[in-house]
Design an enzyme around this catalytic site. Structure first.
Site, PDB file in Angstrom:
ATOM      1  N   ARG A 136      11.176 -23.797 -42.383  1.00 55.00           N
ATOM      2  CA  ARG A 136      12.012 -23.418 -41.228  1.00 55.00           C
ATOM      3  C   ARG A 136      11.452 -23.683 -39.939  1.00 55.00           C
ATOM      4  O   ARG A 136      11.978 -23.058 -38.659  1.00 55.00           O
ATOM      5  CB  ARG A 136      12.450 -21.901 -41.446  1.00 55.00           C
ATOM      6  N   LYS A 158      16.100 -33.808 -29.199  1.00 57.41           N
ATOM      7  CA  LYS A 158      17.011 -34.296 -30.475  1.00 57.41           C
ATOM      8  C   LYS A 158      16.173 -34.898 -31.381  1.00 57.41           C
ATOM      9  O   LYS A 158      15.465 -35.796 -31.121  1.00 57.41           O
ATOM     10  CB  LYS A 158      17.919 -35.604 -29.594  1.00 57.41           C
ATOM     11  N   GLU A 200      16.002 -48.037 -20.982  1.00 56.99           N
ATOM     12  CA  GLU A 200      16.522 -46.539 -20.529  1.00 56.99           C
ATOM     13  C   GLU A 200      16.246 -46.236 -19.371  1.00 56.99           C
ATOM     14  O   GLU A 200      16.924 -45.348 -18.595  1.00 56.99           O
ATOM     15  CB  GLU A 200      15.781 -45.449 -21.802  1.00 56.99           C
ATOM     16  N   LYS A 238      16.063 -37.646 -17.156  1.00 58.36           N
ATOM     17  CA  LYS A 238      16.432 -36.935 -18.387  1.00 58.36           C
ATOM     18  C   LYS A 238      15.985 -35.533 -18.309  1.00 58.36           C
ATOM     19  O   LYS A 238      16.766 -34.622 -18.755  1.00 58.36           O
ATOM     20  CB  LYS A 238      15.698 -38.036 -19.322  1.00 58.36           C
ATOM     21  N   GLU A 248      24.338 -31.070 -25.014  1.00 60.13           N
ATOM     22  CA  GLU A 248      25.534 -31.904 -24.947  1.00 60.13           C
ATOM     23  C   GLU A 248      26.840 -31.366 -24.996  1.00 60.13           C
ATOM     24  O   GLU A 248      27.521 -32.046 -25.568  1.00 60.13           O
ATOM     25  CB  GLU A 248      25.305 -32.967 -26.141  1.00 60.13           C
ATOM     26  N   ARG A 252      25.187 -33.642 -20.309  1.00 62.32           N
ATOM     27  CA  ARG A 252      24.260 -34.529 -21.041  1.00 62.32           C
ATOM     28  C   ARG A 252      24.938 -35.627 -21.557  1.00 62.32           C
ATOM     29  O   ARG A 252      24.153 -36.929 -21.930  1.00 62.32           O
ATOM     30  CB  ARG A 252      23.613 -33.707 -22.018  1.00 62.32           C
ATOM     31  N   ASN A 256      24.725 -41.075 -22.564  1.00 62.30           N
ATOM     32  CA  ASN A 256      25.185 -41.809 -23.753  1.00 62.30           C
ATOM     33  C   ASN A 256      25.575 -43.309 -23.130  1.00 62.30           C
ATOM     34  O   ASN A 256      25.910 -44.053 -23.858  1.00 62.30           O
ATOM     35  CB  ASN A 256      26.280 -41.178 -24.615  1.00 62.30           C
ATOM     36  N   HIS A 259      25.337 -46.488 -25.228  1.00 64.37           N
ATOM     37  CA  HIS A 259      24.925 -46.157 -26.738  1.00 64.37           C
ATOM     38  C   HIS A 259      26.015 -45.995 -27.472  1.00 64.37           C
ATOM     39  O   HIS A 259      25.642 -46.164 -28.752  1.00 64.37           O
ATOM     40  CB  HIS A 259      24.310 -44.768 -26.583  1.00 64.37           C
ATOM     41  N   HIS A 263      24.606 -48.239 -30.134  1.00 66.58           N
ATOM     42  CA  HIS A 263      24.287 -47.859 -31.415  1.00 66.58           C
ATOM     43  C   HIS A 263      24.830 -48.544 -32.703  1.00 66.58           C
ATOM     44  O   HIS A 263      24.507 -48.854 -33.524  1.00 66.58           O
ATOM     45  CB  HIS A 263      24.725 -46.216 -31.493  1.00 66.58           C
ATOM     46  N   HIS A 278      16.117 -50.784 -30.190  1.00 66.32           N
ATOM     47  CA  HIS A 278      16.919 -49.837 -29.764  1.00 66.32           C
ATOM     48  C   HIS A 278      17.464 -50.248 -28.288  1.00 66.32           C
ATOM     49  O   HIS A 278      18.528 -50.224 -27.934  1.00 66.32           O
ATOM     50  CB  HIS A 278      16.155 -48.337 -29.708  1.00 66.32           C
TER      51      HIS A 278
END
Ligand SMILES: NC(=O)c1ccc[n+]([C@@H]2O[C@H](COP(=O)([O-])OP(=O)(O)OC[C@H]3O[C@@H](n4cnc5c(N)ncnc54)[C@H](O)[C@@H]3O)[C@@H](O)[C@H]2O)c1
Length: 375
Positions: A136, A158, A200, A238, A248, A252, A256, A259, A263, A278
């Site tokens: 955990r 993330k 980025e 960032k 988000e 935030r 994206n 993206h 993506h 990427h």
């Protein structure tokens, strides 16, 4: 629709000067340190004590980064285990996680152990995910070794893995104990990887920082760029955005930009002979989404041309075969930013300005992607 004008004013960027010695970007729950990693470790291990330390590497970072990382042989590395996985986006899977969890278990990791993720975004996302879920959650430190992971992936909490070829479908938000960024690691990166990472920083400039935008446009080539100058303002964008909106819900989403299409392109080519890195996929995504911003009436022609000229300068050679638009669209429908069956975008309205929660019609999305193969 949320509109963030002049994000740079809101975010108080450029508070840092050139990196000379170690610099700190403090966040609410942890610090990002930038500078020689040997300066960071003693400070950290003075404050935190762990039963065991595990370092996650891939075959590249084991050879190229680990010897430098361990050069001090501090006492805190006495009970140290190395976990090595094979590199590559297609290893960012539950199968690799199972291997990592087993390695932690077999190595005797308990709740007071530390995992150090030494590598690019794949190691950081997946190592962080494994640490955040093992028993955990055990402590982990992100030590990004690619430009992309330094400026983006290592910050913001993330973490996750791909599922059935879909990017980052399974994951959690969890903060590391620290992020240690040492630009020394960039020395062994290939030109292609450096270019991928630059995407980025370009994104950060477009959505939030006109001053950084001018710096980015002035770069001759990523391999000769002065990253000591560029890293901090890029990180600052960032850092401040994720601090303002860790889960988000609003601002935030601006991160994206590029993206949604990026993506989908990255996923589309993943299992082909022409996989994209990427940042390459995000660069193509930014070009298509800038076009979409024009067709949505959000961005004027001169802003569009400015963005395209900069991206073409670095990514003109990224020319994968034309994709099947229907398959690409299907992939976009699995995106986490969607709402009520509509594909969600963050679109620029100028340099330093962005609008989130944009849901254009399908036809406009297909046209914008198609434009990438027109020129
Ligand atoms: N969590 C986030 O917020 C976030 C943000 C952006 C991207 N990402 C994720 O990051 C991943 C991409 O990261 P990446 O571009 O770093 O790719 P990567 O982790 O696959 O690394 C690229 C390659 O460079 C090698 N490498 C790493 N450091 C090196 C060094 N110093 N010298 C030489 N080679 C080195 C790696 O072994 C790998 O082969 C994607 O999975 C993406 O989804 C996550």
């Amino acid at each position: 629709m949320l509109h963030f004008d002049n994000l740079n004013k809101l975010l108080n960027l450029h508070a840092f000067e050139k990196i000379t010695t170690m610099q700190l970007l403090p966040l609410k729950n942890y610090d990002i340190s930038i500078g020689p990693v040997k300066d960071m470790m003693p400070l950290f291990f003075e404050k935190h004590h762990f039963t065991k330390v595990f370092i996650l590497v891939d075959e590249h970072t084991r050879g190229l980064c680990l010897p430098y990382f361990l050069q001090q042989e501090f006492a805190f590395f006495k009970d140290l285990r190395i976990i090595e996985i094979a590199s590559g986006e297609h290893r960012k899977s539950i199968k690799t996680c199972t291997f990592i969890w087993h390695s932690l278990m077999e190595g005797g990791a308990d709740r007071h152990s530390l995992m150090i993720n030494l590598g690019g975004g794949v190691i950081g996302d997946m190592g962080g995910f494994c640490a955040a879920t093992y028993m955990r959650g055990i402590a982990f430190v992100q030590v990004p070794t690619t430009l992309l992971s330094m400026t983006d992936a290592s910050i913001g909490g993330k973490l996750g893995i791909d599922l059935s070829g879909l990017k980052n479908l399974v994951g959690v938000f969890a903060d590391p104990a620290a992020v240690w960024i040492d630009p020394y690691f960039l020395k062994s990166l290939s030109v292609r990887e450096l270019r991928s990472g630059l995407a980025e920083t370009i994104k950060h400039a477009i959505i939030a920082d006109p001053q950084l935008w001018e710096m980015v446009k002035a770069i001759n080539s990523p391999e000769t760029a002065d990253w000591s100058q560029l890293l901090i303002p890029s990180l600052r964008v960032k850092q401040q955005i994720v601090e303002a909106d860790p889960f988000e819900k609003g601002i935030r989403k601006a991160l994206n930009f590029g993206h949604t299409i990026g993506h989908a392109l990255e996923t589309y080519y993943l299992e082909t002979d022409t996989p994209l890195l990427h940042g390459e996929a995000v660069a193509l995504g930014m070009m298509a989404e800038a076009k979409l911003a024009v067709s949505e009436g959000l961005l004027d022609q001169s802003g569009f041309e400015d963005i395209i000229a900069c991206l073409k300068k670095y990514y003109a050679e990224v020319t994968p075969p034309k994709p099947d638009p229907k398959k690409l669209l299907q992939l976009m429908y699995t995106d986490k930013k969607n709402k009520g069956g509509k594909i969600g975008f963050a679109l620029p309205t100028g340099i330093g300005k962005v609008r989130v929660d944009c849901f254009p019609e399908e036809g406009a999305v297909i046209d914008a992607v198609g434009e990438l193969w027109q020129v």
